[in-house]
Design a protein around this motif. Structure first.
Motif, PDB file in Angstrom:
ATOM      1  N   LEU A 106      -2.247  29.719   7.764  1.00  0.00           N
ATOM      2  CA  LEU A 106      -1.558  30.998   7.913  1.00  0.00           C
ATOM      3  C   LEU A 106      -2.273  31.905   8.904  1.00  0.00           C
ATOM      4  CD1 LEU A 106      -0.661  31.684   4.174  1.00  0.00           C
ATOM      5  CD2 LEU A 106       1.004  31.596   6.047  1.00  0.00           C
ATOM      6  N   LEU A 107      -3.592  32.023   8.767  1.00  0.00           N
ATOM      7  CA  LEU A 107      -4.347  32.911   9.645  1.00  0.00           C
ATOM      8  C   LEU A 107      -4.296  32.417  11.084  1.00  0.00           C
ATOM      9  CD1 LEU A 107      -6.134  35.391   9.907  1.00  0.00           C
ATOM     10  CD2 LEU A 107      -8.112  33.968   9.316  1.00  0.00           C
ATOM     11  N   GLY A 108      -4.455  31.113  11.279  1.00  0.00           N
ATOM     12  CA  GLY A 108      -4.399  30.570  12.633  1.00  0.00           C
ATOM     13  C   GLY A 108      -3.032  30.777  13.270  1.00  0.00           C
ATOM     14  N   THR A 109      -1.983  30.585  12.492  1.00  0.00           N
ATOM     15  CA  THR A 109      -0.628  30.796  13.014  1.00  0.00           C
ATOM     16  C   THR A 109      -0.415  32.259  13.383  1.00  0.00           C
ATOM     17  OG1 THR A 109       0.215  28.981  11.649  1.00  0.00           O
ATOM     18  CG2 THR A 109       1.817  30.550  12.504  1.00  0.00           C
ATOM     19  N   LEU A 110      -0.883  33.178  12.536  1.00  0.00           N
ATOM     20  CA  LEU A 110      -0.718  34.602  12.824  1.00  0.00           C
ATOM     21  C   LEU A 110      -1.497  35.009  14.075  1.00  0.00           C
ATOM     22  CD1 LEU A 110       0.384  37.365  12.043  1.00  0.00           C
ATOM     23  CD2 LEU A 110      -1.606  37.650  10.538  1.00  0.00           C
ATOM     24  N   VAL A 111      -2.722  34.547  14.205  1.00  0.00           N
ATOM     25  CA  VAL A 111      -3.529  34.868  15.383  1.00  0.00           C
ATOM     26  C   VAL A 111      -2.865  34.318  16.642  1.00  0.00           C
ATOM     27  CG1 VAL A 111      -5.726  34.418  16.541  1.00  0.00           C
ATOM     28  CG2 VAL A 111      -5.700  35.096  14.132  1.00  0.00           C
ATOM     29  N   GLN A 112      -2.384  33.087  16.577  1.00  0.00           N
ATOM     30  CA  GLN A 112      -1.750  32.479  17.741  1.00  0.00           C
ATOM     31  C   GLN A 112      -0.476  33.226  18.133  1.00  0.00           C
ATOM     32  OE1 GLN A 112       0.049  28.514  17.306  1.00  0.00           O
ATOM     33  NE2 GLN A 112      -1.122  27.886  19.117  1.00  0.00           N
ATOM     34  N   ARG A 113       0.313  33.626  17.142  1.00  0.00           N
ATOM     35  CA  ARG A 113       1.578  34.317  17.412  1.00  0.00           C
ATOM     36  C   ARG A 113       1.373  35.695  18.030  1.00  0.00           C
ATOM     37  NH1 ARG A 113       6.434  33.467  14.676  1.00  0.00           N
ATOM     38  NH2 ARG A 113       6.513  35.689  14.200  1.00  0.00           N
ATOM     39  N   THR A 114       0.277  36.352  17.697  1.00  0.00           N
ATOM     40  CA  THR A 114       0.077  37.744  18.120  1.00  0.00           C
ATOM     41  C   THR A 114      -0.909  37.903  19.272  1.00  0.00           C
ATOM     42  OG1 THR A 114      -1.586  38.007  16.367  1.00  0.00           O
ATOM     43  CG2 THR A 114       0.674  38.653  15.853  1.00  0.00           C
ATOM     44  N   SER A 115      -1.610  36.843  19.647  1.00  0.00           N
ATOM     45  CA  SER A 115      -2.562  36.931  20.756  1.00  0.00           C
ATOM     46  C   SER A 115      -1.835  37.136  22.076  1.00  0.00           C
ATOM     47  CB  SER A 115      -3.409  35.655  20.833  1.00  0.00           C
ATOM     48  OG  SER A 115      -4.270  35.559  19.717  1.00  0.00           O
ATOM     49  N   GLY A 116      -2.447  37.944  22.928  1.00  0.00           N
ATOM     50  CA  GLY A 116      -1.861  38.209  24.235  1.00  0.00           C
ATOM     51  C   GLY A 116      -0.719  39.190  24.205  1.00  0.00           C
ATOM     52  N   GLY A 117      -0.445  39.778  23.050  1.00  0.00           N
ATOM     53  CA  GLY A 117       0.625  40.769  22.927  1.00  0.00           C
ATOM     54  C   GLY A 117       0.082  42.180  23.084  1.00  0.00           C
ATOM     55  N   PRO A 118       0.765  43.150  22.500  1.00  0.00           N
ATOM     56  CA  PRO A 118       0.343  44.541  22.674  1.00  0.00           C
ATOM     57  C   PRO A 118      -0.850  44.944  21.813  1.00  0.00           C
ATOM     58  CG  PRO A 118       2.295  44.437  21.297  1.00  0.00           C
ATOM     59  CD  PRO A 118       2.040  43.036  21.786  1.00  0.00           C
ATOM     60  N   TRP A 119      -1.330  44.046  20.951  1.00  0.00           N
ATOM     61  CA  TRP A 119      -2.415  44.410  20.039  1.00  0.00           C
ATOM     62  C   TRP A 119      -3.731  43.801  20.502  1.00  0.00           C
ATOM     63  CZ3 TRP A 119       1.958  41.678  18.238  1.00  0.00           C
ATOM     64  CH2 TRP A 119       2.984  42.495  17.774  1.00  0.00           C
ATOM     65  N   GLU A 120      -4.804  44.520  20.250  1.00  0.00           N
ATOM     66  CA  GLU A 120      -6.137  44.040  20.621  1.00  0.00           C
ATOM     67  C   GLU A 120      -6.871  43.398  19.455  1.00  0.00           C
ATOM     68  OE1 GLU A 120      -7.948  46.692  24.085  1.00  0.00           O
ATOM     69  OE2 GLU A 120      -7.538  47.877  22.278  1.00  0.00           O
ATOM     70  N   TYR A 121      -6.535  43.792  18.228  1.00  0.00           N
ATOM     71  CA  TYR A 121      -7.291  43.328  17.066  1.00  0.00           C
ATOM     72  C   TYR A 121      -6.359  43.027  15.898  1.00  0.00           C
ATOM     73  CZ  TYR A 121     -10.550  46.184  19.766  1.00  0.00           C
ATOM     74  OH  TYR A 121     -11.261  46.753  20.787  1.00  0.00           O
ATOM     75  N   LEU A 122      -6.764  42.054  15.092  1.00  0.00           N
ATOM     76  CA  LEU A 122      -6.186  41.813  13.783  1.00  0.00           C
ATOM     77  C   LEU A 122      -7.261  42.152  12.767  1.00  0.00           C
ATOM     78  CD1 LEU A 122      -4.022  40.664  11.823  1.00  0.00           C
ATOM     79  CD2 LEU A 122      -5.138  38.431  12.093  1.00  0.00           C
ATOM     80  N   LEU A 123      -6.962  43.098  11.878  1.00  0.00           N
ATOM     81  CA  LEU A 123      -7.921  43.509  10.852  1.00  0.00           C
ATOM     82  C   LEU A 123      -7.579  42.810   9.540  1.00  0.00           C
ATOM     83  CD1 LEU A 123      -8.116  47.365  11.540  1.00  0.00           C
ATOM     84  CD2 LEU A 123      -9.356  45.486  12.649  1.00  0.00           C
ATOM     85  N   VAL A 124      -8.534  42.036   9.034  1.00  0.00           N
ATOM     86  CA  VAL A 124      -8.365  41.318   7.776  1.00  0.00           C
ATOM     87  C   VAL A 124      -9.343  41.915   6.772  1.00  0.00           C
ATOM     88  CG1 VAL A 124      -8.354  39.077   6.628  1.00  0.00           C
ATOM     89  CG2 VAL A 124      -7.813  39.228   9.077  1.00  0.00           C
ATOM     90  N   GLY A 125      -8.839  42.461   5.674  1.00  0.00           N
ATOM     91  CA  GLY A 125      -9.697  43.089   4.681  1.00  0.00           C
ATOM     92  C   GLY A 125      -9.691  42.331   3.372  1.00  0.00           C
ATOM     93  N   MET A 126     -10.897  42.008   2.867  1.00  0.00           N
ATOM     94  CA  MET A 126     -11.025  41.301   1.590  1.00  0.00           C
ATOM     95  C   MET A 126     -12.310  41.708   0.901  1.00  0.00           C
ATOM     96  SD  MET A 126      -9.866  37.380   2.328  1.00  0.00           S
ATOM     97  CE  MET A 126      -8.235  36.967   2.933  1.00  0.00           C
ATOM     98  N   HIS A 127     -12.279  41.674  -0.417  1.00  0.00           N
ATOM     99  CA  HIS A 127     -13.502  41.873  -1.190  1.00  0.00           C
ATOM    100  C   HIS A 127     -14.399  40.656  -1.022  1.00  0.00           C
ATOM    101  CE1 HIS A 127     -16.053  42.392  -4.814  1.00  0.00           C
ATOM    102  NE2 HIS A 127     -15.820  43.684  -4.602  1.00  0.00           N
ATOM    103  N   GLU A 128     -15.699  40.884  -1.110  1.00  0.00           N
ATOM    104  CA  GLU A 128     -16.643  39.782  -0.907  1.00  0.00           C
ATOM    105  C   GLU A 128     -16.478  38.672  -1.940  1.00  0.00           C
ATOM    106  OE1 GLU A 128     -20.692  41.006  -1.350  1.00  0.00           O
ATOM    107  OE2 GLU A 128     -20.288  42.230  -3.120  1.00  0.00           O
ATOM    108  N   SER A 129     -15.853  38.957  -3.082  1.00  0.00           N
ATOM    109  CA  SER A 129     -15.645  37.936  -4.109  1.00  0.00           C
ATOM    110  C   SER A 129     -14.418  37.073  -3.846  1.00  0.00           C
ATOM    111  CB  SER A 129     -15.503  38.605  -5.482  1.00  0.00           C
ATOM    112  OG  SER A 129     -14.352  39.450  -5.521  1.00  0.00           O
ATOM    113  N   ASP A 130     -13.619  37.408  -2.832  1.00  0.00           N
ATOM    114  CA  ASP A 130     -12.389  36.673  -2.557  1.00  0.00           C
ATOM    115  C   ASP A 130     -12.710  35.331  -1.913  1.00  0.00           C
ATOM    116  OD1 ASP A 130      -9.849  35.758  -1.533  1.00  0.00           O
ATOM    117  OD2 ASP A 130      -9.125  37.815  -1.751  1.00  0.00           O
ATOM    118  N   PRO A 131     -12.341  34.214  -2.533  1.00  0.00           N
ATOM    119  CA  PRO A 131     -12.673  32.907  -1.951  1.00  0.00           C
ATOM    120  C   PRO A 131     -12.000  32.635  -0.611  1.00  0.00           C
ATOM    121  CG  PRO A 131     -11.226  32.654  -3.856  1.00  0.00           C
ATOM    122  CD  PRO A 131     -11.645  34.083  -3.829  1.00  0.00           C
TER     123      PRO A 131
END
Length: 371
Positions: free
Chosen positions: A302-327
């Motif tokens: 999922l993450l790889g697909t999202l990064v690939q789909r949005t790279s080179g577009g109008p956005w510079e960053y994808l922010l992923v937020g998770m608690h340190e306990s999240d596997p």
């Protein structure tokens, strides 16, 4: 008579609230301000179903000089729905800090807390925001106790053109959602969400609506992963810039001087660049990072697909937020990224201690786009 009057803000105060946010960057190695343009209350829809904005008004000028937010909504606690609060957006204009403002503000908050809507509040404080850490967690009289509950990590992945990605071999099919997928999405998150502590109890009205908790997230921006026709994972690319913005106010002296050189090096290494000061950061927020059975291969897909789909577009960053306990957090380590740390706290007065002490150890969850 006290100089400050504490009250609940109304839509008539919208412009003053937005001005306070813009003028109060969060201190740290990178000073960042969080804006809500063009409407403070329009952006607040993502905060929760029940929400209150606390305002401190200077009675000498009749202007708002301090702001904070209290929201309450249903979340899964030990696997069952319960109302939990969230405290956020505490900002005070320079020149009005101290002066008894904090103590009186929390006295007003405790009066609101007497409505009995929740026994416990979640809140986050940037790990390098020493003034806030000292002021809020020192056990001052009148304030709730702030119990440290681990680190919440925001991973900033660069979305430069030409990002390479290889399938994880998870044996899943990923595709964008359609409006007709909403019943399946709701079934999935109600099945998997309770495995996370504090996962919100979302409803159909929270999706694909300007008044929902995921305001601005369109169906095609939510990726779904299927295995054998069964929905097993979700991850969205949520663009909030139409109503909430992040602006770098300033860098520390050394970082400010080295920013141009660092950006050249970062571009070569595939790392996110340091953005220009005083310009909104062009970013996406990862929404609903959730996978059945916490399968890392599915999340990688999922993450790889999202990064690939949005790279080179109008956005510079994808922010992923998770608690340190999240596997699932480990899957982000495959990407060159910058990392930002905030501390999660469980805040409560005496009436909330039994609730807090009964919490089990399942991974904590906060939706980054609602913080």
């Amino acid at each position: 008579m006290s100089r400050y009057r504490f009250e609940l803000a109304t839509p008539a105060d919208d412009g003053e609230l937005r001005a306070v946010l813009a003028a109060t960057p969060m201190p740290g190695s990178i000073a960042v301000s969080f804006h809500r343009e063009p409407s403070y209350f329009g952006a607040a829809v993502v905060d929760g179903r029940f929400r209150q904005t606390l305002a401190a008004r200077d009675q000498q000028t009749q202007r708002i000089v301090g702001v904070a937010s209290r929201s309450v909504g249903p979340r899964y606690v030990n696997g069952r729905p319960a109302d939990v609060g969230y405290l956020s957006g505490l900002r005070v204009l320079e020149g009005h800090r101290g002066l008894g403002m904090l103590g009186r503000g929390y006295t007003f908050l405790r009066q609101l807390h007497a409505d009995g809507r929740t026994p416990l509040y979640l809140t986050t404080i940037a790990s390098d925001n020493q003034p806030a850490l000292v002021a809020l967690t020192a056990g001052r009289a009148g304030l709730p106790m702030y119990h440290y509950a681990g680190r919440y990590l925001t991973v900033a992945i660069g979305l430069s053109r030409g990002r390479k990605w290889e399938s994880s071999g998870a044996g899943v099919e990923t595709r964008p959602a359609h409006v007709d997928d909403l019943p399946a999405v709701l079934d999935f998150i109600r099945r998997v969400g309770p495995q996370r502590q504090f996962f919100p109890c979302y409803e159909a009205r929270d999706f694909f609506s300007e008044e929902g908790a995921f305001r601005g997230l369109r169906p095609e921006e939510l990726l779904l992963a299927f295995r054998g026709g069964r929905l097993v994972g979700t991850l969205g690319g949520w663009d909030q810039q139409a109503f909430r913005q992040i602006v770098v106010h300033d860098y520390g002296r050394l970082r400010r001087r080295l920013r141009p050189l660092y950006n050249v090096w970062a571009q070569v290494r595939g790392l996110p660049r340091l953005p220009l000061p005083n310009v909104p950061i062009r970013h996406l927020i990862a929404a609903l990072p959730l996978v059945e059975g916490d399968d890392p291969l599915i999340f990688h897909e999922l993450l790889g697909t999202l990064v690939q789909r949005t790279s080179g577009g109008p956005w510079e960053y994808l922010l992923v937020g998770m608690h340190e306990s999240d596997p699932l957090l480990a899957a982000t380590r495959r990407y060159p990224a910058q990392h930002y740390t905030t501390n999660l706290y469980l805040a409560c007065w005496e009436d909330g201690e039994p609730f807090r002490q009964a919490l089990d150890a399942r991974p904590r969850y906060l939706e980054l786009g609602s913080l």
